[in-house]
Design an enzyme around this catalytic site. Structure first.
Site, PDB file in Angstrom:
ATOM      1  CG  ASP A  94      -1.924   0.907   1.210  1.00 26.80           C
ATOM      2  OD1 ASP A  94      -2.220   1.604  -0.042  1.00 26.80           O
ATOM      3  OD2 ASP A  94      -2.400   1.611   2.645  1.00 26.80           O
ATOM      4  CG  ASP A 116       0.778   7.819  -4.068  1.00 28.68           C
ATOM      5  OD1 ASP A 116       0.622   8.434  -4.871  1.00 28.68           O
ATOM      6  OD2 ASP A 116       0.241   8.151  -2.428  1.00 28.68           O
ATOM      7  N   GLY A 191      -7.659   7.898   7.373  1.00 25.76           N
ATOM      8  CA  GLY A 191      -7.237   8.293   8.687  1.00 25.76           C
ATOM      9  C   GLY A 191      -9.379   8.153   9.079  1.00 25.76           C
ATOM     10  N   GLY A 234      -8.900   5.692   1.464  1.00 26.33           N
ATOM     11  CA  GLY A 234      -9.330   6.133   2.201  1.00 26.33           C
ATOM     12  C   GLY A 234     -11.098   5.648   2.755  1.00 26.33           C
ATOM     13  CG  ASN A 276      -7.359   0.268  -0.257  1.00 27.17           C
ATOM     14  OD1 ASN A 276      -7.475  -0.704  -1.397  1.00 27.17           O
ATOM     15  ND2 ASN A 276      -6.357   1.288  -0.598  1.00 27.17           N
TER      16      ASN A 276
HETATM   17 ZN   LIG Z   1      -4.144   4.706   0.991  1.00 25.86          ZN
END
Ligand SMILES: [Zn+2]
Length: 331
Positions: A94, A116, A191, A234, A276
Protein backbone atom coordinates in the site's frame (compact mmCIF):
# COMPACT_ATOMS: atom_id res chain seq x y z
CA UNK A 1 14.11 -13.68 -5.08
CA UNK A 2 10.87 -15.16 -3.71
CA UNK A 3 7.97 -15.31 -6.14
CA UNK A 4 4.50 -14.83 -4.70
CA UNK A 5 3.47 -17.90 -6.65
CA UNK A 6 5.68 -20.04 -4.38
CA UNK A 7 3.73 -18.64 -1.41
CA UNK A 8 0.34 -19.58 -2.90
CA UNK A 9 -0.68 -15.94 -3.38
CA UNK A 10 -2.38 -14.53 -6.49
CA UNK A 11 -2.17 -11.18 -8.28
CA UNK A 12 -5.20 -8.92 -8.76
CA UNK A 13 -5.78 -9.33 -12.51
CA UNK A 14 -8.42 -12.05 -12.59
CA UNK A 15 -10.21 -11.04 -9.39
CA UNK A 16 -10.55 -7.43 -10.57
CA UNK A 17 -11.91 -8.48 -13.97
CA UNK A 18 -14.54 -10.63 -12.24
CA UNK A 19 -15.38 -7.89 -9.72
CA UNK A 20 -15.90 -5.24 -12.38
CA UNK A 21 -18.06 -7.59 -14.44
CA UNK A 22 -19.99 -8.77 -11.38
CA UNK A 23 -20.68 -5.37 -9.82
CA UNK A 24 -18.89 -5.92 -6.52
CA UNK A 25 -15.57 -4.89 -4.96
CA UNK A 26 -12.68 -6.80 -3.37
CA UNK A 27 -11.88 -5.88 0.24
CA UNK A 28 -8.38 -4.51 0.79
CA UNK A 29 -7.67 -4.74 4.50
CA UNK A 30 -4.44 -3.39 5.98
CA UNK A 31 -2.68 -5.58 8.53
CA UNK A 32 0.14 -5.10 11.02
CA UNK A 33 -0.36 -7.97 13.46
CA UNK A 34 -1.03 -11.70 13.58
CA UNK A 35 -4.47 -11.09 15.10
CA UNK A 36 -5.50 -8.87 12.18
CA UNK A 37 -4.25 -11.49 9.72
CA UNK A 38 -6.20 -14.25 11.49
CA UNK A 39 -9.38 -12.16 11.58
CA UNK A 40 -9.06 -11.29 7.88
CA UNK A 41 -8.52 -14.93 6.85
CA UNK A 42 -11.35 -16.24 9.04
CA UNK A 43 -13.73 -13.63 7.61
CA UNK A 44 -12.68 -14.32 4.00
CA UNK A 45 -12.97 -18.11 4.42
CA UNK A 46 -16.37 -17.97 6.18
CA UNK A 47 -17.81 -15.67 3.51
CA UNK A 48 -16.02 -17.38 0.59
CA UNK A 49 -14.52 -14.05 -0.48
CA UNK A 50 -11.30 -13.20 -2.29
CA UNK A 51 -9.25 -10.77 -0.21
CA UNK A 52 -6.36 -8.32 -0.51
CA UNK A 53 -4.09 -8.14 2.53
CA UNK A 54 -2.14 -4.94 2.32
CA UNK A 55 0.98 -3.66 3.97
CA UNK A 56 1.80 0.02 4.31
CA UNK A 57 5.17 1.64 4.82
CA UNK A 58 4.17 2.10 8.46
CA UNK A 59 3.33 -1.61 8.76
CA UNK A 60 6.75 -2.54 7.38
CA UNK A 61 8.40 -0.18 9.84
CA UNK A 62 6.32 -1.58 12.73
CA UNK A 63 6.28 -5.31 12.05
CA UNK A 64 9.18 -5.87 9.59
CA UNK A 65 8.53 -6.72 5.91
CA UNK A 66 9.91 -10.26 6.18
CA UNK A 67 7.60 -11.10 9.06
CA UNK A 68 4.55 -9.68 7.24
CA UNK A 69 5.40 -11.64 4.08
CA UNK A 70 5.60 -14.82 6.11
CA UNK A 71 2.31 -13.98 7.82
CA UNK A 72 0.78 -13.74 4.33
CA UNK A 73 2.28 -17.11 3.44
CA UNK A 74 0.79 -18.40 6.68
CA UNK A 75 -2.52 -16.83 5.73
CA UNK A 76 -2.75 -19.01 2.62
CA UNK A 77 -1.99 -22.17 4.58
CA UNK A 78 -4.32 -21.12 7.40
CA UNK A 79 -7.17 -20.55 4.91
CA UNK A 80 -6.65 -24.08 3.60
CA UNK A 81 -6.65 -25.47 7.13
CA UNK A 82 -9.96 -23.70 7.69
CA UNK A 83 -11.40 -25.63 4.74
CA UNK A 84 -10.90 -23.26 1.82
CA UNK A 85 -9.41 -25.35 -0.97
CA UNK A 86 -8.44 -22.49 -3.27
CA UNK A 87 -7.96 -19.27 -1.32
CA UNK A 88 -7.58 -16.13 -3.43
CA UNK A 89 -5.29 -13.98 -1.32
CA UNK A 90 -3.27 -11.02 -2.62
CA UNK A 91 -0.32 -9.56 -0.72
CA UNK A 92 -0.26 -5.90 -1.73
CA UNK A 93 2.10 -3.03 -0.96
CA UNK A 94 0.00 0.00 0.00
CA UNK A 95 1.40 3.43 -0.96
CA UNK A 96 4.83 2.43 -2.23
CA UNK A 97 6.52 5.78 -2.78
CA UNK A 98 9.71 4.81 -4.62
CA UNK A 99 10.69 2.36 -7.34
CA UNK A 100 13.13 0.77 -4.88
CA UNK A 101 10.45 -0.09 -2.28
CA UNK A 102 8.23 -1.58 -4.98
CA UNK A 103 11.12 -3.63 -6.38
CA UNK A 104 12.05 -4.89 -2.93
CA UNK A 105 8.47 -6.07 -2.35
CA UNK A 106 8.17 -7.64 -5.82
CA UNK A 107 11.46 -9.48 -5.21
CA UNK A 108 10.20 -10.72 -1.84
CA UNK A 109 6.84 -12.32 -2.47
CA UNK A 110 4.32 -9.50 -2.93
CA UNK A 111 1.82 -10.23 -5.70
CA UNK A 112 0.69 -6.63 -6.16
CA UNK A 113 2.18 -3.20 -5.47
CA UNK A 114 0.93 0.35 -5.43
CA UNK A 115 3.21 3.07 -6.70
CA UNK A 116 1.90 6.35 -5.34
CA UNK A 117 3.23 9.22 -7.43
CA UNK A 118 0.03 11.19 -6.97
CA UNK A 119 1.88 14.09 -5.32
CA UNK A 120 4.18 14.43 -8.36
CA UNK A 121 3.56 16.48 -11.51
CA UNK A 122 1.64 14.47 -14.18
CA UNK A 123 4.67 13.57 -16.34
CA UNK A 124 6.76 12.50 -13.34
CA UNK A 125 3.90 10.40 -11.97
CA UNK A 126 3.66 8.64 -15.35
CA UNK A 127 7.42 8.05 -15.58
CA UNK A 128 7.61 6.57 -12.06
CA UNK A 129 4.52 4.38 -12.50
CA UNK A 130 5.74 3.10 -15.88
CA UNK A 131 9.12 2.17 -14.41
CA UNK A 132 7.41 0.11 -11.69
CA UNK A 133 4.97 -1.48 -14.17
CA UNK A 134 7.81 -2.47 -16.53
CA UNK A 135 9.62 -4.20 -13.66
CA UNK A 136 6.55 -5.76 -12.01
CA UNK A 137 5.06 -7.23 -15.17
CA UNK A 138 8.21 -9.28 -15.81
CA UNK A 139 7.14 -11.27 -12.75
CA UNK A 140 3.38 -11.14 -13.33
CA UNK A 141 2.95 -8.76 -10.37
CA UNK A 142 0.08 -6.28 -10.81
CA UNK A 143 0.44 -2.54 -10.22
CA UNK A 144 -1.93 0.07 -8.83
CA UNK A 145 -1.14 3.72 -9.61
CA UNK A 146 -2.86 6.86 -8.37
CA UNK A 147 -4.09 10.00 -10.04
CA UNK A 148 -5.53 12.77 -7.87
CA UNK A 149 -4.73 13.44 -4.22
CA UNK A 150 -6.68 12.30 -1.14
CA UNK A 151 -6.79 14.42 1.96
CA UNK A 152 -6.10 12.97 5.41
CA UNK A 153 -3.38 11.06 7.21
CA UNK A 154 -2.44 7.39 6.68
CA UNK A 155 0.82 6.28 8.22
CA UNK A 156 3.37 8.48 6.48
CA UNK A 157 1.01 9.56 3.71
CA UNK A 158 -0.67 12.86 4.40
CA UNK A 159 -2.13 15.80 2.51
CA UNK A 160 -3.97 18.84 3.82
CA UNK A 161 -6.49 18.95 1.02
CA UNK A 162 -7.75 16.70 -1.74
CA UNK A 163 -7.52 17.24 -5.49
CA UNK A 164 -10.13 15.30 -7.37
CA UNK A 165 -8.94 13.12 -10.25
CA UNK A 166 -9.35 14.87 -13.60
CA UNK A 167 -11.34 12.49 -15.86
CA UNK A 168 -9.67 13.94 -18.98
CA UNK A 169 -6.28 12.66 -17.76
CA UNK A 170 -7.12 9.01 -17.03
CA UNK A 171 -6.89 7.57 -20.56
CA UNK A 172 -3.43 8.97 -21.24
CA UNK A 173 -2.26 7.99 -17.74
CA UNK A 174 -3.43 4.39 -17.91
CA UNK A 175 -2.18 3.86 -21.47
CA UNK A 176 1.25 5.38 -20.95
CA UNK A 177 1.90 3.68 -17.59
CA UNK A 178 0.36 0.30 -18.39
CA UNK A 179 -0.94 0.13 -14.79
CA UNK A 180 -3.44 -2.60 -13.91
CA UNK A 181 -5.68 -0.48 -11.70
CA UNK A 182 -6.10 3.17 -10.86
CA UNK A 183 -6.70 4.78 -7.47
CA UNK A 184 -8.78 7.91 -7.84
CA UNK A 185 -9.77 10.81 -5.63
CA UNK A 186 -13.51 11.49 -5.47
CA UNK A 187 -13.87 12.69 -1.89
CA UNK A 188 -12.74 9.74 0.24
CA UNK A 189 -10.04 10.54 2.77
CA UNK A 190 -7.44 8.76 4.92
CA UNK A 191 -7.77 8.26 8.68
CA UNK A 192 -10.52 8.39 11.29
CA UNK A 193 -11.07 12.14 10.92
CA UNK A 194 -11.97 12.33 7.27
CA UNK A 195 -13.77 15.63 7.46
CA UNK A 196 -13.79 18.60 9.79
CA UNK A 197 -17.14 19.35 11.46
CA UNK A 198 -17.25 22.52 9.30
CA UNK A 199 -17.33 20.35 6.15
CA UNK A 200 -20.30 18.32 7.45
CA UNK A 201 -23.89 18.75 8.45
CA UNK A 202 -25.40 17.19 11.61
CA UNK A 203 -28.37 14.83 11.60
CA UNK A 204 -31.19 14.81 14.19
CA UNK A 205 -29.03 12.78 16.62
CA UNK A 206 -26.19 15.27 16.40
CA UNK A 207 -24.04 12.84 14.37
CA UNK A 208 -21.88 14.43 11.68
CA UNK A 209 -22.93 13.70 8.09
CA UNK A 210 -20.03 14.07 5.63
CA UNK A 211 -20.28 15.60 2.16
CA UNK A 212 -21.23 13.01 -0.51
CA UNK A 213 -18.66 11.36 -2.77
CA UNK A 214 -18.25 12.89 -6.25
CA UNK A 215 -20.13 10.21 -8.20
CA UNK A 216 -20.20 12.52 -11.25
CA UNK A 217 -16.40 12.26 -11.44
CA UNK A 218 -16.49 8.49 -10.93
CA UNK A 219 -19.00 8.11 -13.75
CA UNK A 220 -16.99 10.39 -16.05
CA UNK A 221 -13.89 8.23 -15.38
CA UNK A 222 -15.87 5.05 -16.10
CA UNK A 223 -16.97 6.51 -19.42
CA UNK A 224 -13.36 7.27 -20.38
CA UNK A 225 -12.08 3.84 -19.28
CA UNK A 226 -14.92 1.33 -19.60
CA UNK A 227 -14.28 -1.75 -17.45
CA UNK A 228 -10.94 -0.51 -16.12
CA UNK A 229 -10.40 -1.43 -12.42
CA UNK A 230 -10.82 1.59 -10.15
CA UNK A 231 -9.63 1.74 -6.53
CA UNK A 232 -10.94 3.76 -3.60
CA UNK A 233 -8.55 4.58 -0.76
CA UNK A 234 -9.56 6.05 2.57
CA UNK A 235 -12.87 4.20 2.65
CA UNK A 236 -13.38 3.34 6.28
CA UNK A 237 -16.83 4.17 7.59
CA UNK A 238 -15.65 4.91 11.15
CA UNK A 239 -18.56 2.98 12.77
CA UNK A 240 -20.10 5.25 15.37
CA UNK A 241 -20.84 2.34 17.74
CA UNK A 242 -17.11 1.54 17.92
CA UNK A 243 -16.27 5.22 18.46
CA UNK A 244 -18.93 5.34 21.20
CA UNK A 245 -17.47 2.23 22.90
CA UNK A 246 -13.97 3.73 22.78
CA UNK A 247 -15.19 7.01 24.26
CA UNK A 248 -17.33 5.25 26.88
CA UNK A 249 -14.35 3.29 28.19
CA UNK A 250 -11.86 6.10 28.54
CA UNK A 251 -11.05 7.01 24.94
CA UNK A 252 -11.24 10.45 23.42
CA UNK A 253 -12.21 10.48 19.74
CA UNK A 254 -14.57 13.41 19.37
CA UNK A 255 -16.17 13.85 15.95
CA UNK A 256 -14.33 10.94 14.28
CA UNK A 257 -16.08 10.44 10.95
CA UNK A 258 -15.90 8.23 7.86
CA UNK A 259 -17.57 7.46 4.54
CA UNK A 260 -21.22 6.29 4.81
CA UNK A 261 -21.52 2.63 3.87
CA UNK A 262 -24.43 3.25 1.45
CA UNK A 263 -22.09 5.35 -0.68
CA UNK A 264 -19.42 2.66 -0.69
CA UNK A 265 -22.03 0.05 -1.60
CA UNK A 266 -23.08 2.19 -4.55
CA UNK A 267 -19.44 2.65 -5.61
CA UNK A 268 -18.80 -1.11 -5.37
CA UNK A 269 -21.50 -1.72 -7.99
CA UNK A 270 -19.53 0.38 -10.51
CA UNK A 271 -16.00 -0.07 -11.89
CA UNK A 272 -14.71 0.41 -8.34
CA UNK A 273 -13.30 -3.05 -7.65
CA UNK A 274 -11.00 -2.49 -4.64
CA UNK A 275 -12.00 -0.65 -1.50
CA UNK A 276 -9.34 0.06 1.13
CA UNK A 277 -10.29 -0.26 4.78
CA UNK A 278 -7.79 0.33 7.59
CA UNK A 279 -9.14 2.70 10.25
CA UNK A 280 -12.25 0.59 10.89
CA UNK A 281 -10.05 -2.35 11.90
CA UNK A 282 -8.06 -0.12 14.27
CA UNK A 283 -11.30 1.15 15.82
CA UNK A 284 -12.77 -2.36 16.21
CA UNK A 285 -9.59 -3.59 17.88
CA UNK A 286 -9.28 -0.60 20.20
CA UNK A 287 -12.96 -0.63 21.20
CA UNK A 288 -12.82 -4.30 22.20
CA UNK A 289 -9.59 -3.89 24.16
CA UNK A 290 -10.79 -0.76 25.99
CA UNK A 291 -14.03 -2.48 26.94
CA UNK A 292 -12.21 -5.61 28.07
CA UNK A 293 -9.81 -3.67 30.29
CA UNK A 294 -12.66 -1.69 31.82
CA UNK A 295 -14.61 -4.86 32.60
CA UNK A 296 -11.62 -6.98 33.67
CA UNK A 297 -9.12 -4.73 35.44
CA UNK A 298 -7.33 -7.82 36.78
CA UNK A 299 -6.47 -9.24 33.34
CA UNK A 300 -2.92 -8.96 32.11
CA UNK A 301 -2.49 -11.89 29.69
CA UNK A 302 -2.50 -10.43 26.15
CA UNK A 303 -4.52 -13.45 24.97
CA UNK A 304 -7.36 -12.37 27.26
CA UNK A 305 -7.85 -9.02 25.52
CA UNK A 306 -6.53 -9.80 22.03
CA UNK A 307 -9.06 -12.61 21.60
CA UNK A 308 -12.12 -10.31 21.86
CA UNK A 309 -10.22 -7.75 19.75
CA UNK A 310 -9.75 -10.38 17.04
CA UNK A 311 -13.42 -11.41 17.27
CA UNK A 312 -14.57 -7.81 16.92
CA UNK A 313 -12.36 -7.22 13.87
CA UNK A 314 -13.60 -10.44 12.27
CA UNK A 315 -17.22 -9.33 12.79
CA UNK A 316 -16.41 -6.00 11.13
CA UNK A 317 -14.63 -7.66 8.17
CA UNK A 318 -17.57 -10.02 7.59
CA UNK A 319 -19.99 -7.10 7.73
CA UNK A 320 -17.96 -5.20 5.11
CA UNK A 321 -17.67 -8.21 2.79
CA UNK A 322 -21.35 -9.14 2.95
CA UNK A 323 -23.12 -5.82 3.39
CA UNK A 324 -20.87 -3.26 1.72
CA UNK A 325 -18.60 -4.83 -0.90
CA UNK A 326 -20.66 -7.82 -2.01
CA UNK A 327 -17.61 -10.06 -2.50
CA UNK A 328 -19.08 -12.99 -0.53
CA UNK A 329 -19.50 -16.28 -2.42
CA UNK A 330 -17.23 -15.05 -5.19
CA UNK A 331 -14.42 -17.60 -4.84
ZN1 LIG B 1 -4.41 5.02 0.89
Amino acid sequence: MTSYKELGLVNTREMFAKAVAGGYAIPAFNFNTMEQMQAIVQAAVETKSPVIMQVSKGARAYANGTILRNLAKGAVEYAKELGCENPQIVLHLDHGDTFEICKECIDNGFSSVMIDGSHLPFEENIALAKKVVDYAHQFDVTVEAELGVLAGVEDEVSAAESHYTQPEEVIEFSQRTGCDSLAISIGTSHGAYKFTPAQCTRNADGILVPPPLAFDILHAIEEKLPGFPIVLHGSSSVPQEEVATINKFGGNLPDAIGIPEEQLREAAKSAVCKINIDSDSRLAMTAAIRQHFAEHPDHFDPRQYLKPARENMKKMYIHKIVNVLGSNNKL
